[in-house]
Design a protein around this motif. Structure first.
Motif, PDB file in Angstrom:
ATOM      1  N   GLU A 101     -38.436 -20.252  -0.300  1.00  0.00           N
ATOM      2  CA  GLU A 101     -38.386 -21.024  -1.429  1.00  0.00           C
ATOM      3  C   GLU A 101     -39.146 -20.917  -2.713  1.00  0.00           C
ATOM      4  OE1 GLU A 101     -39.682 -25.035   1.286  1.00  0.00           O
ATOM      5  OE2 GLU A 101     -41.202 -23.687   0.655  1.00  0.00           O
ATOM      6  N   LEU A 102     -39.882 -19.664  -2.472  1.00  0.00           N
ATOM      7  CA  LEU A 102     -40.815 -18.557  -3.195  1.00  0.00           C
ATOM      8  C   LEU A 102     -39.621 -18.198  -4.151  1.00  0.00           C
ATOM      9  CD1 LEU A 102     -42.918 -16.658  -4.902  1.00  0.00           C
ATOM     10  CD2 LEU A 102     -42.963 -15.131  -2.577  1.00  0.00           C
ATOM     11  N   LEU A 103     -38.698 -17.052  -3.378  1.00  0.00           N
ATOM     12  CA  LEU A 103     -37.656 -16.469  -3.986  1.00  0.00           C
ATOM     13  C   LEU A 103     -37.094 -17.630  -4.937  1.00  0.00           C
ATOM     14  CD1 LEU A 103     -36.037 -13.999  -3.999  1.00  0.00           C
ATOM     15  CD2 LEU A 103     -34.806 -14.805  -2.230  1.00  0.00           C
ATOM     16  N   ALA A 114     -29.785 -17.290  -1.449  1.00  0.00           N
ATOM     17  CA  ALA A 114     -30.752 -17.220  -0.381  1.00  0.00           C
ATOM     18  C   ALA A 114     -30.837 -19.246   0.390  1.00  0.00           C
ATOM     19  CB  ALA A 114     -32.602 -17.434  -1.281  1.00  0.00           C
ATOM     20  N   VAL A 115     -30.577 -19.882  -0.573  1.00  0.00           N
ATOM     21  CA  VAL A 115     -30.609 -21.639   0.141  1.00  0.00           C
ATOM     22  C   VAL A 115     -29.686 -21.426   0.839  1.00  0.00           C
ATOM     23  CG1 VAL A 115     -28.587 -21.197  -1.726  1.00  0.00           C
ATOM     24  CG2 VAL A 115     -30.130 -23.559  -1.101  1.00  0.00           C
ATOM     25  N   VAL A 116     -28.590 -20.912   1.177  1.00  0.00           N
ATOM     26  CA  VAL A 116     -27.803 -21.057   2.821  1.00  0.00           C
ATOM     27  C   VAL A 116     -29.714 -20.390   3.840  1.00  0.00           C
ATOM     28  CG1 VAL A 116     -26.048 -19.882   4.139  1.00  0.00           C
ATOM     29  CG2 VAL A 116     -25.644 -20.620   1.661  1.00  0.00           C
ATOM     30  N   LEU A 117     -29.901 -19.552   3.504  1.00  0.00           N
ATOM     31  CA  LEU A 117     -30.714 -19.515   4.914  1.00  0.00           C
ATOM     32  C   LEU A 117     -31.650 -20.322   4.791  1.00  0.00           C
ATOM     33  CD1 LEU A 117     -31.664 -17.809   7.158  1.00  0.00           C
ATOM     34  CD2 LEU A 117     -32.689 -16.430   6.304  1.00  0.00           C
ATOM     35  N   LEU A 118     -32.073 -20.527   3.570  1.00  0.00           N
ATOM     36  CA  LEU A 118     -33.155 -21.946   3.619  1.00  0.00           C
ATOM     37  C   LEU A 118     -32.766 -22.727   5.056  1.00  0.00           C
ATOM     38  CD1 LEU A 118     -35.805 -23.236   2.474  1.00  0.00           C
ATOM     39  CD2 LEU A 118     -34.647 -23.520   0.452  1.00  0.00           C
ATOM     40  N   ALA A 119     -31.468 -23.399   3.987  1.00  0.00           N
ATOM     41  CA  ALA A 119     -30.697 -24.973   4.883  1.00  0.00           C
ATOM     42  C   ALA A 119     -30.606 -24.752   6.715  1.00  0.00           C
ATOM     43  CB  ALA A 119     -29.391 -25.297   4.648  1.00  0.00           C
ATOM     44  N   TYR A 120     -30.624 -23.541   6.799  1.00  0.00           N
ATOM     45  CA  TYR A 120     -30.565 -23.208   8.373  1.00  0.00           C
ATOM     46  C   TYR A 120     -31.930 -23.404   8.825  1.00  0.00           C
ATOM     47  CZ  TYR A 120     -25.822 -21.062   8.995  1.00  0.00           C
ATOM     48  OH  TYR A 120     -24.639 -20.667   9.047  1.00  0.00           O
ATOM     49  N   ASP A 121     -33.406 -22.748   7.808  1.00  0.00           N
ATOM     50  CA  ASP A 121     -34.684 -23.202   8.364  1.00  0.00           C
ATOM     51  C   ASP A 121     -34.303 -24.635   7.977  1.00  0.00           C
ATOM     52  OD1 ASP A 121     -35.355 -20.418   8.256  1.00  0.00           O
ATOM     53  OD2 ASP A 121     -35.312 -19.950   6.233  1.00  0.00           O
ATOM     54  N   TYR A 122     -34.180 -25.292   6.960  1.00  0.00           N
ATOM     55  CA  TYR A 122     -34.530 -26.377   7.190  1.00  0.00           C
ATOM     56  C   TYR A 122     -34.755 -27.677   8.699  1.00  0.00           C
ATOM     57  CZ  TYR A 122     -36.648 -26.248   2.511  1.00  0.00           C
ATOM     58  OH  TYR A 122     -37.048 -26.055   0.810  1.00  0.00           O
ATOM     59  N   VAL A 123     -32.919 -27.139   8.452  1.00  0.00           N
ATOM     60  CA  VAL A 123     -32.357 -27.554   9.732  1.00  0.00           C
ATOM     61  C   VAL A 123     -33.666 -27.384  11.893  1.00  0.00           C
ATOM     62  CG1 VAL A 123     -30.342 -28.377  11.515  1.00  0.00           C
ATOM     63  CG2 VAL A 123     -29.955 -27.393   9.275  1.00  0.00           C
ATOM     64  N   ALA A 124     -33.494 -26.553  11.230  1.00  0.00           N
ATOM     65  CA  ALA A 124     -34.373 -25.475  12.219  1.00  0.00           C
ATOM     66  C   ALA A 124     -36.046 -26.213  12.299  1.00  0.00           C
ATOM     67  CB  ALA A 124     -34.603 -24.385  12.407  1.00  0.00           C
ATOM     68  N   LEU A 125     -36.326 -27.129  11.508  1.00  0.00           N
ATOM     69  CA  LEU A 125     -37.691 -27.412  10.798  1.00  0.00           C
ATOM     70  C   LEU A 125     -37.668 -28.796  11.292  1.00  0.00           C
ATOM     71  CD1 LEU A 125     -38.820 -25.067   8.483  1.00  0.00           C
ATOM     72  CD2 LEU A 125     -40.357 -25.392  10.518  1.00  0.00           C
ATOM     73  N   GLY A 126     -36.793 -29.173  11.212  1.00  0.00           N
ATOM     74  CA  GLY A 126     -36.137 -30.971  11.418  1.00  0.00           C
ATOM     75  C   GLY A 126     -36.735 -30.995  10.125  1.00  0.00           C
ATOM     76  N   GLU A 127     -36.976 -30.966   9.034  1.00  0.00           N
ATOM     77  CA  GLU A 127     -36.568 -31.740   7.666  1.00  0.00           C
ATOM     78  C   GLU A 127     -35.626 -32.023   7.048  1.00  0.00           C
ATOM     79  OE1 GLU A 127     -39.292 -31.892   6.466  1.00  0.00           O
ATOM     80  OE2 GLU A 127     -41.505 -30.628   7.323  1.00  0.00           O
ATOM     81  N   GLN A 128     -35.074 -33.028   7.722  1.00  0.00           N
ATOM     82  CA  GLN A 128     -33.696 -33.217   6.978  1.00  0.00           C
ATOM     83  C   GLN A 128     -34.229 -33.741   5.421  1.00  0.00           C
ATOM     84  OE1 GLN A 128     -31.204 -32.697   8.758  1.00  0.00           O
ATOM     85  NE2 GLN A 128     -31.841 -32.139  10.611  1.00  0.00           N
ATOM     86  N   GLU A 129     -34.599 -34.230   4.982  1.00  0.00           N
ATOM     87  CA  GLU A 129     -34.576 -34.386   3.797  1.00  0.00           C
ATOM     88  C   GLU A 129     -34.643 -33.404   2.737  1.00  0.00           C
ATOM     89  OE1 GLU A 129     -37.746 -36.874   2.943  1.00  0.00           O
ATOM     90  OE2 GLU A 129     -37.343 -38.605   4.087  1.00  0.00           O
ATOM     91  N   LEU A 130     -34.900 -32.291   3.255  1.00  0.00           N
ATOM     92  CA  LEU A 130     -35.557 -30.645   2.308  1.00  0.00           C
ATOM     93  C   LEU A 130     -33.777 -30.276   2.552  1.00  0.00           C
ATOM     94  CD1 LEU A 130     -38.852 -29.809   3.430  1.00  0.00           C
ATOM     95  CD2 LEU A 130     -37.828 -30.685   1.458  1.00  0.00           C
ATOM     96  N   PHE A 131     -33.565 -30.785   3.749  1.00  0.00           N
ATOM     97  CA  PHE A 131     -32.047 -30.170   3.877  1.00  0.00           C
ATOM     98  C   PHE A 131     -31.701 -30.633   3.262  1.00  0.00           C
ATOM     99  CE2 PHE A 131     -27.730 -30.588   6.170  1.00  0.00           C
ATOM    100  CZ  PHE A 131     -27.533 -29.459   6.112  1.00  0.00           C
ATOM    101  N   GLU A 133     -31.546 -32.719   0.449  1.00  0.00           N
ATOM    102  CA  GLU A 133     -31.473 -31.324  -1.163  1.00  0.00           C
ATOM    103  C   GLU A 133     -31.385 -30.464  -1.637  1.00  0.00           C
ATOM    104  OE1 GLU A 133     -36.238 -31.987  -1.653  1.00  0.00           O
ATOM    105  OE2 GLU A 133     -36.254 -33.666  -1.696  1.00  0.00           O
ATOM    106  N   VAL A 134     -31.288 -29.153  -0.703  1.00  0.00           N
ATOM    107  CA  VAL A 134     -30.168 -28.044  -0.622  1.00  0.00           C
ATOM    108  C   VAL A 134     -28.551 -28.426  -0.236  1.00  0.00           C
ATOM    109  CG1 VAL A 134     -33.121 -27.263  -0.729  1.00  0.00           C
ATOM    110  CG2 VAL A 134     -31.103 -27.465   1.131  1.00  0.00           C
ATOM    111  N   LEU A 135     -28.831 -29.141   0.105  1.00  0.00           N
ATOM    112  CA  LEU A 135     -27.287 -28.984   0.625  1.00  0.00           C
ATOM    113  C   LEU A 135     -25.979 -28.478  -0.661  1.00  0.00           C
ATOM    114  CD1 LEU A 135     -24.895 -29.025   3.160  1.00  0.00           C
ATOM    115  CD2 LEU A 135     -25.284 -31.525   2.895  1.00  0.00           C
ATOM    116  N   ASN A 136     -26.782 -29.662  -1.956  1.00  0.00           N
ATOM    117  CA  ASN A 136     -25.403 -28.995  -2.472  1.00  0.00           C
ATOM    118  C   ASN A 136     -25.383 -28.102  -3.415  1.00  0.00           C
ATOM    119  OD1 ASN A 136     -24.809 -32.071  -2.689  1.00  0.00           O
ATOM    120  ND2 ASN A 136     -26.342 -32.900  -4.176  1.00  0.00           N
ATOM    121  N   ASP A 137     -26.069 -27.336  -3.219  1.00  0.00           N
ATOM    122  CA  ASP A 137     -26.180 -25.573  -4.109  1.00  0.00           C
ATOM    123  C   ASP A 137     -25.815 -24.697  -2.403  1.00  0.00           C
ATOM    124  OD1 ASP A 137     -27.696 -26.488  -6.272  1.00  0.00           O
ATOM    125  OD2 ASP A 137     -29.472 -26.863  -5.169  1.00  0.00           O
TER     126      ASP A 137
END
Length: 231
Positions: A101-103, A114-131, A133-137
């Motif tokens: 997110e900082l990056l 970096a958004v690809v790895l962030l998407a994996y992180d969000y799914v792992a964290l169960g942050e589906q809404e954040l996932f 939000e970034v999926l379109n990127d």
């Protein structure tokens, strides 16, 4: 330890200028040398401490875009990404996400995807809404988007969506084959292939498996579902 400065550019970006511990080109290169020599923990710590020093330079509550085309500044951005990968691989998805997110704040053009790895992180964290939000990127040119949609849906609903499963099996057949295989050796043949000028799709598929393998050790039921679908 020499101090660094943030120098403004005409493009409304900033360059990180400094020496010593703020020479991010040398820090990043040294950390990679240490990692290749087997000093993985020390290399990861070196990168993380470098990121902390960079954070101390940044003004609080002000938008700061760093200049990708400046060598030392680019190395600083690459160090953040490398540290995010370090944390991802030890299942510290929260810290990995925070670094990414900082990056993305510092490099909104996302030169490193970096958004690809962030998407994996969000799914792992169960942050589906954040996932969501970034999926379109996340570009649909590569298999990660389809894999992410499959895994996200499986975590939400406990099943694989038929459309994405069909897409994974057909458009990304080598990846489907790799992710349903019993073994994924990082042997000499694979290393020669992936390090060549034109890696095969099979090698690229194994690379993605190896890059995300820690997820499937932690959530093996997803891979079991893929294997069941392959029968």
């Amino acid at each position: 330890m020499q101090k660094a400065t943030l120098n403004p550019t005409p493009d409304q970006t900033f360059e990180v200028v400094g020496g010593g511990d703020y020479d991010f080109v040398k820090v990043l290169s040294r950390s990679r040398e240490m990692q290749e020599a087997g000093d993985v923990r020390e290399a990861c710590d070196m990168r993380f401490q470098a990121v902390r020093r960079l954070q101390d330079l940044l003004p609080e509550e002000e938008e700061t875009n760093l200049e990708w085309n400046h060598r030392n500044t680019r190395a600083a951005l690459e160090t953040i990404f490398a540290s995010a990968i370090d944390h991802f691989l030890i299942d510290d998805f929260e810290m990995s996400a925070a670094l990414l997110e900082l990056l993305l704040e510092l490099d909104p053009e996302d030169h490193q995807e970096a958004v690809v790895l962030l998407a994996y992180d969000y799914v792992a964290l169960g942050e589906q809404e954040l996932f969501d939000e970034v999926l379109n990127d996340v570009t649909d040119k590569y298999p990660s988007r389809t894999l992410l949609l499959l895994w996200s849906s499986f975590r939400r609903e406990g099943r694989l969506p038929e459309g994405e499963l069909r897409r994974f099996r057909t458009r990304y057949a080598p990846w489907f084959e790799e992710f349903t295989a019993a073994e994924h050796p990082a042997d000499e043949a694979y290393l020669r292939d992936i390090e060549s000028a034109r890696p095969s799709t099979g090698a690229q598929a194994r690379e993605l498996w190896l890059q995300t393998e820690n997820l499937w050790r932690r959530w093996p039921e997803f891979i079991e579902a893929l294997r069941a679908a392959a029968k």
